[in-house]
Design a protein around this motif. Structure first.
Motif, short mmCIF file in Angstrom:
data_model
loop_
_atom_site.label_atom_id
_atom_site.label_comp_id
_atom_site.label_asym_id
_atom_site.label_seq_id
_atom_site.Cartn_x
_atom_site.Cartn_y
_atom_site.Cartn_z
N ARG A 74 -13.39 22.98 -23.05
CA ARG A 74 -11.93 22.61 -23.40
C ARG A 74 -11.01 22.76 -22.24
NH1 ARG A 74 -8.80 24.11 -28.96
NH2 ARG A 74 -10.38 22.75 -29.41
N ILE A 75 -10.12 21.74 -21.81
CA ILE A 75 -9.00 21.76 -20.96
C ILE A 75 -7.94 21.64 -21.61
CG2 ILE A 75 -7.77 20.44 -19.14
CD1 ILE A 75 -10.73 19.42 -18.09
N ARG A 76 -6.94 22.98 -21.67
CA ARG A 76 -5.88 22.77 -22.23
C ARG A 76 -4.65 23.25 -21.52
NH1 ARG A 76 -5.64 26.31 -27.95
NH2 ARG A 76 -6.22 24.19 -28.88
N ARG A 77 -3.63 22.67 -21.89
CA ARG A 77 -2.19 23.30 -21.05
C ARG A 77 -1.21 23.09 -22.25
NH1 ARG A 77 -5.39 24.64 -18.12
NH2 ARG A 77 -5.71 24.51 -15.82
N LEU A 98 -3.29 18.31 -23.55
CA LEU A 98 -2.01 18.43 -22.53
C LEU A 98 -0.83 18.20 -23.45
CD1 LEU A 98 -2.85 16.27 -19.78
CD2 LEU A 98 -3.26 18.68 -19.86
N ASN A 99 -0.07 19.36 -23.28
CA ASN A 99 1.23 19.31 -24.28
C ASN A 99 2.32 19.60 -23.37
OD1 ASN A 99 3.07 19.99 -25.89
ND2 ASN A 99 2.20 20.74 -27.63
N LEU A 100 3.04 18.49 -23.01
CA LEU A 100 4.21 18.45 -22.24
C LEU A 100 5.40 18.66 -22.87
CD1 LEU A 100 1.80 16.81 -20.81
CD2 LEU A 100 3.75 15.77 -19.56
N ALA A 101 5.38 18.97 -24.29
CA ALA A 101 6.71 19.09 -24.81
C ALA A 101 7.48 20.26 -24.49
CB ALA A 101 6.33 19.21 -26.57
N ARG A 102 6.98 21.22 -24.20
CA ARG A 102 7.94 22.52 -23.61
C ARG A 102 7.55 22.81 -22.46
NH1 ARG A 102 7.34 27.44 -27.37
NH2 ARG A 102 5.28 26.78 -27.73
N LYS A 122 -6.06 14.43 -25.67
CA LYS A 122 -4.87 14.31 -26.57
C LYS A 122 -3.57 14.61 -25.68
CE LYS A 122 -3.17 17.14 -29.65
NZ LYS A 122 -2.99 17.99 -30.88
N ILE A 123 -2.54 13.84 -25.51
CA ILE A 123 -1.46 14.23 -24.78
C ILE A 123 -0.12 14.14 -25.57
CG2 ILE A 123 -0.01 13.55 -22.66
CD1 ILE A 123 -2.63 12.17 -21.64
N THR A 124 0.62 15.14 -25.68
CA THR A 124 1.85 15.41 -26.43
C THR A 124 2.94 15.23 -25.30
OG1 THR A 124 0.91 16.74 -28.16
CG2 THR A 124 3.18 16.55 -27.98
N ILE A 171 -1.83 9.53 -27.78
CA ILE A 171 -0.69 10.00 -27.21
C ILE A 171 0.36 9.92 -28.21
CG2 ILE A 171 1.05 9.47 -25.56
CD1 ILE A 171 -1.05 7.78 -23.81
N ARG A 172 1.19 11.33 -28.14
CA ARG A 172 2.29 11.24 -29.38
C ARG A 172 3.32 11.98 -28.54
NH1 ARG A 172 3.59 15.59 -32.19
NH2 ARG A 172 2.54 17.64 -31.95
N HIS A 173 4.62 11.59 -29.07
CA HIS A 173 5.88 12.24 -28.82
C HIS A 173 6.14 13.72 -29.49
CE1 HIS A 173 7.55 9.09 -26.43
NE2 HIS A 173 6.66 8.20 -26.96
N ALA A 174 6.51 14.50 -28.85
CA ALA A 174 6.89 15.65 -29.62
C ALA A 174 8.07 15.61 -30.73
CB ALA A 174 7.60 16.78 -28.71
N ARG A 175 8.02 16.31 -31.89
CA ARG A 175 8.90 16.29 -32.79
C ARG A 175 10.50 16.52 -32.47
NH1 ARG A 175 4.58 17.19 -37.19
NH2 ARG A 175 3.90 15.22 -37.38
N ARG A 176 10.46 17.81 -31.44
CA ARG A 176 11.72 18.12 -31.15
C ARG A 176 11.43 18.63 -29.89
NH1 ARG A 176 11.39 23.99 -32.99
NH2 ARG A 176 9.22 24.21 -33.81
#
Length: 176
Positions: A74-77, A98-102, A122-124, A171-176
């Motif tokens: 797994r590659i997770r950030r 990859l979670n770019l939300a914060r 999955k990229i947020t 790909i999804r956009h963060a909710r907040r």
């Protein structure tokens, strides 16, 4: 800059040039008078050749590129991680998240290059991000992305490119 100097520039090109000039001034590479003159040139430029002339005296930009690679697993950030200007993700079998939300995004444009064999990705992205997947090639399944208008102007532009083999990108956009 593109190979054709007679090609008209976009607002994004102009904004990038202005940011480079401001950065050069803040680092002491150019004087106040040079800054005024070069800004005037950049703001009135019509073609890439005109814009290149206003940036010719600046030092070369350093490439802010990072590579994350794993054959399997797994590659997770996620969380508050610093996103480089260019991020390359390479994997044979790994799942990518990859979670770019914060994340700390210091650049107006972030390029993410995916070189994935199999497995899902999955990229947020931040809520106000604009996402471009035009240069992403998929072999087996298309990527899943439902574009949405940014909640407020000024968000980062996330450009996703590269090749995905037998997997799917969501790909999804963060909710907040």
């Amino acid at each position: 800059m593109p190979d054709d100097p007679s090609r008209p520039i976009s607002e994004e090109d102009r904004d990038t040039a202005v940011r480079r000039l401001q950065d050069a001034y803040s680092k002491g590479h150019i004087s106040h008078e040079e800054m005024d003159e070069l800004l005037q040139q950049a703001l009135t430029a019509k073609t890439h050749g005109d814009l290149a002339a206003s940036l010719a005296s600046l030092p070369e930009e350093k490439a802010d590129t990072s590579t994350i690679a794993a054959f399997s697993g797994r590659i997770r950030r996620r969380g508050a991680w610093r996103v480089p200007r260019k991020l390359k993700v390479e994997s044979g079998l790994a799942k990518v998240d990859l979670n770019l939300a914060r994340a700390i995004i210091e650049h107006p444009v972030v390029d993410i290059e995916l070189q994935l064999g199999t497995g899902r990705a999955k990229i947020t992205v931040p809520r106000d991000a604009v996402v471009d997947v035009e240069n992403l090639r998929t072999v087996w399944k298309d990527s899943y992305y439902k574009p949405r208008p940014p909640s407020r102007p000024g968000g980062p532009k996330i450009r996703i490119s590269g090749t995905m083999g037998f997997g799917r990108l969501k790909i999804r956009h963060a909710r907040r």
